[in-house]
Design a protein around this motif. Structure first.
Motif, PDB file in Angstrom:
ATOM      1  N   GLY A 150       0.782  -1.228   0.000  1.00  0.00           N
ATOM      2  CA  GLY A 150       0.000   0.000   0.000  1.00  0.00           C
ATOM      3  C   GLY A 150       0.813   1.277   0.000  1.00  0.00           C
ATOM      4  N   SER A 151       2.124   1.167   0.059  1.00  0.00           N
ATOM      5  CA  SER A 151       2.957   2.369   0.010  1.00  0.00           C
ATOM      6  C   SER A 151       2.961   2.942  -1.406  1.00  0.00           C
ATOM      7  CB  SER A 151       4.390   2.048   0.450  1.00  0.00           C
ATOM      8  OG  SER A 151       4.947   1.030  -0.365  1.00  0.00           O
ATOM      9  N   VAL A 152       3.005   4.276  -1.488  1.00  0.00           N
ATOM     10  CA  VAL A 152       2.904   4.952  -2.782  1.00  0.00           C
ATOM     11  C   VAL A 152       4.249   4.944  -3.495  1.00  0.00           C
ATOM     12  CG1 VAL A 152       2.196   7.050  -3.976  1.00  0.00           C
ATOM     13  CG2 VAL A 152       1.142   6.447  -1.793  1.00  0.00           C
ATOM     14  N   VAL A 153       4.224   4.477  -4.734  1.00  0.00           N
ATOM     15  CA  VAL A 153       5.426   4.507  -5.570  1.00  0.00           C
ATOM     16  C   VAL A 153       5.455   5.783  -6.394  1.00  0.00           C
ATOM     17  CG1 VAL A 153       6.675   3.354  -7.433  1.00  0.00           C
ATOM     18  CG2 VAL A 153       5.494   1.996  -5.685  1.00  0.00           C
ATOM     19  N   GLY A 154       4.305   6.147  -6.957  1.00  0.00           N
ATOM     20  CA  GLY A 154       4.234   7.326  -7.809  1.00  0.00           C
ATOM     21  C   GLY A 154       2.901   7.395  -8.527  1.00  0.00           C
ATOM     22  N   ILE A 155       2.915   8.020  -9.672  1.00  0.00           N
ATOM     23  CA  ILE A 155       1.698   8.246 -10.440  1.00  0.00           C
ATOM     24  C   ILE A 155       2.001   8.139 -11.930  1.00  0.00           C
ATOM     25  CG2 ILE A 155       2.006  10.756 -10.593  1.00  0.00           C
ATOM     26  CD1 ILE A 155      -1.003  11.053 -10.086  1.00  0.00           C
ATOM     27  N   VAL A 156       1.055   7.633 -12.696  1.00  0.00           N
ATOM     28  CA  VAL A 156       1.165   7.562 -14.156  1.00  0.00           C
ATOM     29  C   VAL A 156       0.058   8.414 -14.745  1.00  0.00           C
ATOM     30  CG1 VAL A 156       0.982   6.086 -16.191  1.00  0.00           C
ATOM     31  CG2 VAL A 156       2.192   5.266 -14.178  1.00  0.00           C
TER      32      VAL A 156
END
Length: 398
Positions: A375-381
């Protein structure tokens, strides 16, 4: 087959598109609010031209140009500015130019004969909407009558023509229909393609929602969203401009008084819970923001956070009013105005490009959050990132 795709023009994507609803640059914020509530679209185009210069003629100024676009989020963020909190009714009388983004080239005019590749290039350079002239469905006599009756919310006739606009979503949907031409990149993971951006806006769930106003405005400009995370950086939701655009101006009161987590509950498509509405009213009273109470919360002046049972009926009535105001009540198609909950749309680094495209299109958003299994955020596309991949591949197809 590649040559056939490259031969398509922007006009091919405009088939069936409705003409733009437009607003004059001379209009007020209140005019913009009225126009948005009456429209079946989230956005209204703003034009710099004078339809009143010659009421006996339907030939308009040839310099007429679309200079921007506005949505409910622009109005909400404007009302949340410190100088507008005490007197939102006065803020609504400001010129609509106060709502326009300072980011240049978000809206670009293109000719119908422009190529799809040219459209993609403009979007990669920062354009959100492409304004395209379309064949007018209005006769000369009808056009003359419209211009004679025009108000600050002007007809959709400019330079003697009607216009529509194309979005990033339109272009992505077009490319998805020809996805077989983009093998094997369509099946590659977004991680392998290197299109996961680690630069995104986020707030913690217990922070004040008002602290996110700048991030919300930036997310609107970038066509992304504001992540709501816990203290360990795990994604628990989002404050999305796409969701806020389906609300009305009374949400400004919620942003002013609530935490980020409470705001997510407030804008959930089920409507704001009564206990949170009570909290908004109490905090507005504590801050002596009577202007917001008067503007957004009818008959709430006698309601306090410790209401007695005798005033519960008054509160219930006010809550019903606020809940109704919190969401726009429009008769429009589900596909045109799908209202999402505060939960974020997510994928994983190993998700394929085509899967992310389908996911974003299905939820009517221009981005997808990327998270790890924990559930940790990697990023956004974003759609812009995805179009960059297709643009490189189109070069190799020539």
């Amino acid at each position: 087959m590649a040559a056939g795709l490259l031969a398509h023009e922007v006009a091919d994507l405009c088939l069936g598109k409705p003409p733009l609803k437009s607003l004059s640059i001379s209009a007020t914020v209140a005019d913009a609010l009225t126009a948005l509530k009456a429209s079946d679209e989230n956005w209204i185009s703003v034009w710099s031209c004078d339809h009143h210069s010659n009421k006996n003629s339907f030939n308009v100024n040839e310099d007429c140009v679309c200079i921007g676009k506005i949505c409910m989020v622009d109005i909400i963020c404007y009302l949340c500015e410190e100088e507008n909190l005490c007197c939102p009714s006065l803020a609504l009388q400001s010129p609509v130019s106060a709502l326009l983004s300072k980011v240049p080239c978000l809206v670009r005019h293109v000719e119908p004969s422009s190529s799809i590749v040219e459209a993609i290039d403009l979007i990669i350079q920062g354009a959100q909407n492409l304004v395209v002239p379309i064949k007018s469905r209005i006769t000369g006599s009808s056009r003359r009558k419209l211009l004679q009756k025009s108000t600050s919310v002007t007809p959709t006739i400019h330079n003697g023509r009607e216009f529509c606009w194309l979005t990033q979503e339109d272009v992505i949907r077009f490319l998805l229909n020809s996805i077989g031409l983009f093998s094997p990149i369509a099946a590659l993971s977004i991680e392998r393609l290197g299109i996961i951006s680690s630069e995104f806006m986020a707030v913690t769930y217990h922070s004040r929602a008002s602290s996110a106003i700048g991030a919300i405005a930036q997310a609107l400009s970038d066509q992304t969203s504001v992540a709501v995370v816990d203290d360990d950086g795990f994604l628990i939701g989002e404050i999305s401009p796409f969701t806020l655009a389906c609300c009305d101006e009374s949400v400004a009161a919620a942003i002013t008084t609530l935490s980020a987590s409470d705001l997510m509950a407030y804008i959930d498509c089920g409507g704001p819970p009564e206990d949170i509405v009570r909290l908004v009213i109490a905090r507005l009273k504590e801050r002596d923001l009577q202007g917001m109470l008067d503007e957004f919360m009818i008959d709430s002046s006698n309601i306090s956070s410790n209401s007695s049972s005798s005033s519960d009926e008054e509160f219930s009535s006010s809550t019903t009013t606020l809940s109704r105001l919190g969401r726009l009540n429009r008769s429009s198609s589900y596909s045109a105005r799908m209202m999402r909950r505060a939960e974020a749309i997510v994928c994983h680094p190993g998700s394929s490009l085509v899967a992310v495209m389908i996911q974003a299109l299905a939820h009517r958003v221009n981005f997808v959050w990327v998270i790890e299994e924990d559930g940790s955020v990697v990023g956004i596309v974003t759609f812009s990132d995805i179009l960059g991949v297709f643009r490189e591949h189109l070069d190799s197809m020539v």
